[in-house]
Motif scaffolding. Structure first.
Motif, short mmCIF file in Angstrom:
data_model
loop_
_atom_site.label_atom_id
_atom_site.label_comp_id
_atom_site.label_asym_id
_atom_site.label_seq_id
_atom_site.Cartn_x
_atom_site.Cartn_y
_atom_site.Cartn_z
N ILE A 131 0.78 -1.12 -0.19
CA ILE A 131 0.07 -0.14 0.15
C ILE A 131 0.93 1.25 0.10
O ILE A 131 0.45 2.20 -0.86
N GLN A 132 1.93 1.19 0.74
CA GLN A 132 2.86 2.37 1.03
C GLN A 132 3.40 2.57 -0.54
O GLN A 132 3.70 4.00 -0.91
N ALA A 133 3.81 1.37 -1.16
CA ALA A 133 4.58 1.51 -2.33
C ALA A 133 3.78 2.13 -3.22
O ALA A 133 4.00 3.07 -4.34
N ILE A 134 2.29 1.89 -3.34
CA ILE A 134 1.31 2.41 -4.41
C ILE A 134 1.02 3.92 -4.10
O ILE A 134 1.21 4.84 -5.00
N GLU A 135 0.98 3.95 -2.88
CA GLU A 135 0.78 5.74 -2.63
C GLU A 135 1.99 6.31 -2.84
O GLU A 135 1.87 7.70 -2.91
N SER A 136 3.26 5.87 -2.71
CA SER A 136 4.32 6.69 -3.07
C SER A 136 4.22 7.14 -4.36
O SER A 136 5.06 8.25 -4.82
N LEU A 137 3.50 6.62 -5.20
CA LEU A 137 3.47 7.16 -6.81
C LEU A 137 2.63 8.22 -6.89
O LEU A 137 2.76 9.01 -8.16
N SER A 138 1.86 8.67 -5.84
CA SER A 138 1.15 9.99 -6.02
C SER A 138 0.28 10.16 -7.23
O SER A 138 0.08 10.96 -7.99
N ILE A 139 -0.32 8.86 -7.74
CA ILE A 139 -1.47 8.81 -8.72
C ILE A 139 -2.71 8.36 -8.31
O ILE A 139 -2.56 7.46 -7.23
N PRO A 140 -3.81 8.28 -8.67
CA PRO A 140 -5.09 7.76 -8.52
C PRO A 140 -4.89 6.12 -8.64
O PRO A 140 -4.52 6.02 -9.61
N TYR A 141 -5.80 5.65 -7.71
CA TYR A 141 -5.69 4.07 -7.84
C TYR A 141 -7.07 3.57 -7.28
O TYR A 141 -7.63 4.36 -6.37
N VAL A 142 -7.27 2.37 -7.79
CA VAL A 142 -8.47 1.60 -6.96
C VAL A 142 -8.39 0.38 -7.24
O VAL A 142 -7.63 -0.09 -8.16
N CYS A 151 -12.16 2.12 -14.26
CA CYS A 151 -11.65 2.93 -15.37
C CYS A 151 -12.20 4.26 -15.32
O CYS A 151 -11.47 5.32 -15.22
N LEU A 152 -13.48 4.48 -15.47
CA LEU A 152 -13.97 5.79 -15.23
C LEU A 152 -13.75 6.62 -14.07
O LEU A 152 -13.27 7.76 -14.23
N LYS A 153 -13.61 5.81 -12.79
CA LYS A 153 -13.39 6.45 -11.77
C LYS A 153 -11.82 7.01 -11.83
O LYS A 153 -11.50 8.29 -11.40
N ILE A 154 -11.02 6.31 -12.22
CA ILE A 154 -9.49 6.72 -12.36
C ILE A 154 -9.32 7.91 -13.27
O ILE A 154 -8.62 9.02 -13.04
N GLN A 158 -8.48 13.63 -14.41
CA GLN A 158 -8.80 14.84 -15.12
C GLN A 158 -9.30 16.00 -14.32
O GLN A 158 -9.25 17.18 -14.58
N GLN A 159 -10.12 15.66 -13.36
CA GLN A 159 -10.97 16.65 -12.48
C GLN A 159 -10.41 16.65 -10.75
O GLN A 159 -10.64 17.45 -10.17
N LYS A 160 -9.19 15.86 -10.73
CA LYS A 160 -8.40 16.11 -9.35
C LYS A 160 -9.21 15.78 -8.27
O LYS A 160 -9.17 16.42 -7.18
N ILE A 161 -10.34 14.76 -8.68
CA ILE A 161 -11.13 14.34 -7.10
C ILE A 161 -10.50 12.87 -6.64
O ILE A 161 -10.04 12.22 -7.29
N THR A 162 -10.97 12.77 -5.45
CA THR A 162 -10.83 11.59 -4.97
C THR A 162 -11.56 10.43 -5.64
O THR A 162 -12.68 10.44 -5.46
#
Length: 335
Positions: A132-143, A302-305, A310-314
């Motif tokens: 989880i920490q490795a994923i979050e270190s990328l600083s990109i949206p994920y699901v 995919c749509l959520k990502i 594009q919209q900088k939303i969570t």
């Protein structure tokens, strides 16, 4: 050992958010803090995430998909759903396999980092904290798709496995079955295995049907696990009249072994599947099963990502509905 931003934060006695801002040049800290964090990062051997820095300036229009290296059929529908939405929005996807239990996930992340993906979708991999920490270190949206974690901040999209398994077992009970087996379940799988087993057990309890450990056969959701389960039931002379299978592939294994043993489906044994993959309607007899909306799951993920990019939303968690698809593998039994 992979050094994470949490390790740096602990050593510097600051928050992980502060470390992330320093490493990515985001501002919001003093010069002394910056020097301290960069020095500790260097001493610990932290590998600077250049992908995250580049994303501030430019989008690659790439979405990474990570899934286990298994042959389970439903993955194709999830990927098809993602590719459909990605293409419609001008994005492409990169598919990578993280091993049977997701043990190569970190390697996949490094590869996707090098490709500078804008977002990430992880399918059916239960995550450890270091991952989880490795994923979050990328600083990109994920699901996460078709899985979740104990960490409430991690967004996921899935069906409620407990409720779906409860419904499947109740369906068999409503058809007059009281001696119901459970086949193919992975006891170590916290996300799907335990939830499906507990849903099965709860349905029996709520209908005042006694639970027997002999009625449960472990497995790995595979065709061979289904065959092994029915041969075990047969060798033990288990008196089940129905079996709830934790995947369609397990159900096909049960049906195959039944043919070899001269057991008629559904006259001698009713079989209930889980997933409603493409093979469910190809089975002989066609399989009654729980439907998971895999293509919709891929599309939504995919749509959520894309919206997050594009919209900088969570990205937010969403539970999807399941359904019982009735075919011909379950018969009514009168007592």
């Amino acid at each position: 050992m992979t050094i994470t931003i949490k390790d740096i934060a602990n050593a510097a006695k600051v928050s992980t958010a502060t470390v992330s801002r320093v490493l990515n040049g985001a501002g919001g800290y003093n010069e002394e803090t910056k020097i301290k964090i960069l020095q500790i990062a260097k001493e610990l051997g932290y590998r600077r995430n250049e992908m995250a820095r580049s994303l501030v300036k430019k989008s690659s229009n790439l979405i990474g998909i990570i899934m286990p290296s298994v042959s389970t059929i439903f993955y194709a529908d999830i990927v098809n759903g993602m590719e459909k939405v990605a293409q419609a929005h001008g994005f492409s996807v990169i598919l990578s396999h993280a091993g049977e239990k997701g043990n190569r996930l970190i390697d996949c992340l490094k590869m996707l980092e090098e490709r500078k993906v804008d977002g990430l979708v992880i399918v059916s991999i239960p995550l450890k904290e270091e991952q989880i920490q490795a994923i979050e270190s990328l600083s990109i949206p994920y699901v996460l798709l078709s899985t979740d974690t104990k960490n409430k901040r991690i967004p996921f999209i899935k069906v409620d496995d407990y409720e779906a398994s409860y419904a499947a077992t109740k369906y068999l009970i409503d058809h007059g079955h009281q001696k119901i087996g459970l086949a193919g379940v992975d006891f170590s799988d916290r996300v799907a295995g335990i939830a499906r087993m507990e849903g099965y057990k709860r349905a029996l309890c709520d209908h005042e049907i006694s639970f027997s450990a002999n009625y449960i056969k472990a497995g790995d959701y595979s065709f061979s696990a289904g065959k092994e389960a029915l041969y075990a039931f047969h060798a033990e002379k288990t008196d089940i009249t129905a079996v709830f299978c934790v995947s369609d592939e397990v159900a096909l294994g049960i049906i195959s072994a039944a043919f070899e043993l001269g057991i008629q489906i559904p006259n001698d044994l009713s079989v209930m599947g889980y997933d409603n993959t493409r093979v469910a309607e190809m089975a002989v007899p066609p399989l009654t099963t729980i439907e998971q909306p895999f293509q919709a799951m891929g599309e939504k993920g995919c749509l959520k990502i894309i919206e997050a990019i594009q919209q900088k939303i969570t990205v937010k968690t969403e539970m999807l509905p399941f359904a019982i698809v009735e075919r011909a593998s379950v018969s009514k039994r009168d007592y």
